[in-house]
Design an enzyme around this catalytic site. Sequence first.
Site, mmCIF file in Angstrom:
data_model
loop_
_atom_site.group_PDB
_atom_site.id
_atom_site.type_symbol
_atom_site.label_atom_id
_atom_site.label_comp_id
_atom_site.label_asym_id
_atom_site.label_seq_id
_atom_site.Cartn_x
_atom_site.Cartn_y
_atom_site.Cartn_z
ATOM 1 N N GLU A 120 40.782 33.392 42.460
ATOM 2 C CA GLU A 120 41.120 34.361 43.519
ATOM 3 C C GLU A 120 42.113 35.410 43.036
ATOM 4 O O GLU A 120 43.021 35.805 43.761
ATOM 5 C CB GLU A 120 41.616 33.636 44.767
ATOM 6 C CG GLU A 120 40.552 32.665 45.254
ATOM 7 C CD GLU A 120 40.645 32.285 46.698
ATOM 8 O OE1 GLU A 120 41.125 33.100 47.490
ATOM 9 O OE2 GLU A 120 40.192 31.192 47.024
ATOM 10 N N THR A 137 43.746 36.478 39.005
ATOM 11 C CA THR A 137 44.672 35.875 38.043
ATOM 12 C C THR A 137 46.113 36.307 38.345
ATOM 13 O O THR A 137 46.347 37.206 39.163
ATOM 14 C CB THR A 137 44.323 36.341 36.615
ATOM 15 O OG1 THR A 137 44.464 37.776 36.592
ATOM 16 C CG2 THR A 137 42.903 35.965 36.210
ATOM 17 N N LEU A 191 31.402 36.411 44.548
ATOM 18 C CA LEU A 191 31.881 37.717 44.115
ATOM 19 C C LEU A 191 31.821 37.827 42.590
ATOM 20 O O LEU A 191 31.257 38.770 42.036
ATOM 21 C CB LEU A 191 33.326 37.917 44.602
ATOM 22 C CG LEU A 191 34.019 39.212 44.195
ATOM 23 C CD1 LEU A 191 33.355 40.411 44.863
ATOM 24 C CD2 LEU A 191 35.502 39.193 44.601
HETATM 25 C C1 LIG Z 1 37.062 26.633 39.145
HETATM 26 C C2 LIG Z 1 36.822 28.064 39.555
HETATM 27 C C3 LIG Z 1 36.405 28.353 40.844
HETATM 28 C C4 LIG Z 1 36.115 29.676 41.215
HETATM 29 N N1 LIG Z 1 35.599 29.937 42.466
HETATM 30 C C5 LIG Z 1 35.131 31.187 42.741
HETATM 31 C C6 LIG Z 1 34.414 31.452 43.963
HETATM 32 O O1 LIG Z 1 34.233 30.560 44.800
HETATM 33 N N2 LIG Z 1 33.918 32.700 44.157
HETATM 34 C C7 LIG Z 1 34.095 33.705 43.267
HETATM 35 O O2 LIG Z 1 33.603 34.800 43.501
HETATM 36 N N3 LIG Z 1 34.786 33.501 42.105
HETATM 37 C C8 LIG Z 1 35.299 32.260 41.825
HETATM 38 N N4 LIG Z 1 35.966 32.021 40.650
HETATM 39 C C9 LIG Z 1 36.130 33.115 39.699
HETATM 40 C C10 LIG Z 1 37.572 33.584 39.523
HETATM 41 O O3 LIG Z 1 38.003 34.262 40.675
HETATM 42 C C11 LIG Z 1 37.614 34.438 38.248
HETATM 43 O O4 LIG Z 1 37.460 33.542 37.147
HETATM 44 C C12 LIG Z 1 38.907 35.226 38.112
HETATM 45 O O5 LIG Z 1 38.976 36.239 39.083
HETATM 46 C C13 LIG Z 1 39.069 35.864 36.719
HETATM 47 O O6 LIG Z 1 37.935 36.530 36.306
HETATM 48 P P1 LIG Z 1 37.326 36.248 34.838
HETATM 49 O O7 LIG Z 1 37.202 34.776 34.718
HETATM 50 O O8 LIG Z 1 36.127 37.062 34.662
HETATM 51 O O9 LIG Z 1 38.464 36.716 33.842
HETATM 52 P P2 LIG Z 1 38.683 38.206 33.275
HETATM 53 O O10 LIG Z 1 38.667 39.186 34.390
HETATM 54 O O11 LIG Z 1 37.763 38.444 32.133
HETATM 55 O O12 LIG Z 1 40.169 38.105 32.730
HETATM 56 C C14 LIG Z 1 40.520 37.513 31.481
HETATM 57 C C15 LIG Z 1 42.012 37.741 31.261
HETATM 58 O O13 LIG Z 1 42.288 39.148 31.193
HETATM 59 C C16 LIG Z 1 43.249 39.506 32.161
HETATM 60 N N5 LIG Z 1 42.993 40.838 32.673
HETATM 61 C C17 LIG Z 1 41.819 41.333 33.153
HETATM 62 N N6 LIG Z 1 41.985 42.610 33.555
HETATM 63 C C18 LIG Z 1 43.274 42.929 33.329
HETATM 64 C C19 LIG Z 1 44.073 44.104 33.534
HETATM 65 N N7 LIG Z 1 43.560 45.218 34.099
HETATM 66 N N8 LIG Z 1 45.362 44.065 33.177
HETATM 67 C C20 LIG Z 1 45.904 42.941 32.637
HETATM 68 N N9 LIG Z 1 45.210 41.800 32.413
HETATM 69 C C21 LIG Z 1 43.920 41.800 32.766
HETATM 70 C C22 LIG Z 1 43.126 38.448 33.239
HETATM 71 O O14 LIG Z 1 44.289 38.364 34.048
HETATM 72 C C23 LIG Z 1 42.864 37.210 32.415
HETATM 73 O O15 LIG Z 1 44.073 36.710 31.931
HETATM 74 C C24 LIG Z 1 36.308 30.721 40.272
HETATM 75 C C25 LIG Z 1 36.776 30.419 38.991
HETATM 76 C C26 LIG Z 1 37.008 29.112 38.620
HETATM 77 C C27 LIG Z 1 37.458 28.829 37.201
#
Ligand SMILES: Cc1cc2nc3c(=O)[nH]c(=O)nc-3n(C[C@H](O)[C@H](O)[C@H](O)COP(=O)(O)OP(=O)(O)OC[C@H]3O[C@@H](n4cnc5c(N)ncnc54)[C@H](O)[C@@H]3O)c2cc1C
Length: 379
Positions: free
Chosen positions: A363, A365, A125
């Site tokens: 899954e 934050t 995703l």
């Molecule tokens: C080890 C690991 C395994 C993973 N496995 C999978 C997987 O199998 N499949 C998959 O699809 N994904 C996977 N992920 C991805 C994970 O789900 C995402 O990293 C997570 O959803 C956050 O997205 P981002 O890293 O782009 O952070 P961002 O969305 O850029 O967020 C950065 C910060 O901003 C905050 N933020 C963003 N929007 C808002 C808002 N509207 N209001 C307030 N705060 C906000 C967030 O909470 C966070 O603190 C994995 C990640 C890791 C690190």
Amino acid sequence: MNFDLDQEQLMIQKMIREFAEEEVAPGADERDRTGEFPRDIFYKLADLGLMGLPFPEEFGGGDGDTVSFAIVVEELSRVCGSTGITYSAHISLGGAPINLFGTPEQKEKYLTPVCKGEYLGAFGLTEPNAGSDAGGTQTTAYLDGDEWVINGSKIFITNASYAKNLALTAVTDKSKGTNGITAFIVPTDAPGFTVLNNFEKMGLHASNTTELVMDNVRVPKENLLGKEGNGFKQFLATLDGGRIGIAAMAVGIAQGAYEKSLQYAKERKQFGQSLSSFQAIQFKLADMAMNIELARNLTYKAAWLKDQGRKFKKEAAMAKLFASEMCMRVCDQAVQIHGGYGYMKEYQVERYMRDAKLLEIGEGTSEVQRMVIAKTIGC
Ligand SMILES: Cc1cc2nc3c(=O)[nH]c(=O)nc-3n(C[C@H](O)[C@H](O)[C@H](O)COP(=O)(O)OP(=O)(O)OC[C@H]3O[C@@H](n4cnc5c(N)ncnc54)[C@H](O)[C@@H]3O)c2cc1C
């Protein structure tokens, strides 16, 4: 009201605890150091019939319930977070969307090998520019004759190096926003499909975290999962279940860190007494025990609601949020109770602390969980 696990859940708990102690715990520190993926452990879990635990028997699954799934994740994570996340993602992100939205033919073809543990389940995703805002997906798919042509990339995808097929999302109609996102089942050996495994992570070193690159990847028309335009909704529903897995991981990691701290506090002597005789340390341990119990209750309740076929979105988000933040606090206190030794790898609690941080991120934050809860309570 009955808080007791049933006979089958107790049997699974006993079996997986023994397996975790004997097969998973011994190499956990070494795998954390080397990053070696424990493929054998998952073949052994398949022999125990656990790789398809909550899925229907007709597709090779165990017909088990979500509470049992949570117990397995918890017990694996209690000794090794990397093993816990691999198993949790295999079931709740890899198998679940196919079980929920696949046709009988798709289930036969793609769910059965997942249940048998022939390969691991994975779910794509997140993208470099679409994380919390998963609706901002930039991967595209268009129909060319009888084939979908997929272009784009996915990031941080768990298990993909060990998956033969996985479900992912792509935009099929940009004009419709999130209603123009569709899910597909894509073979990872398709021409144009590349799985990169280059991330250096803070923790969960023995889990597989990959980047997927799709360059004109062609899949047959029938690999569309669910309905065209429903991909975003399907993946959000999948994540509701996945959050129970992350919550269970948090309970397990916290339990492991707490047990090590309790034992250490009894053995370590300062000022002529064991640490556990100091009230300041007792209070830390008491808070740990209480918070783990609270998180476990929330997690099992969300799992139980899912098993009853009732709504569980809010409870799963609450369990994931509370348990993951609780787990970070417990691991922090575990290192504190161990003092300088806690800062050293030998005492393991620093591994637990590094592994725990992912739970507040993956899954959805903590901020996203609060957004989900706020919506479900009518904000
Ligand atoms: C080890 C690991 C395994 C993973 N496995 C999978 C997987 O199998 N499949 C998959 O699809 N994904 C996977 N992920 C991805 C994970 O789900 C995402 O990293 C997570 O959803 C956050 O997205 P981002 O890293 O782009 O952070 P961002 O969305 O850029 O967020 C950065 C910060 O901003 C905050 N933020 C963003 N929007 C808002 C808002 N509207 N209001 C307030 N705060 C906000 C967030 O909470 C966070 O603190 C994995 C990640 C890791 C690190």
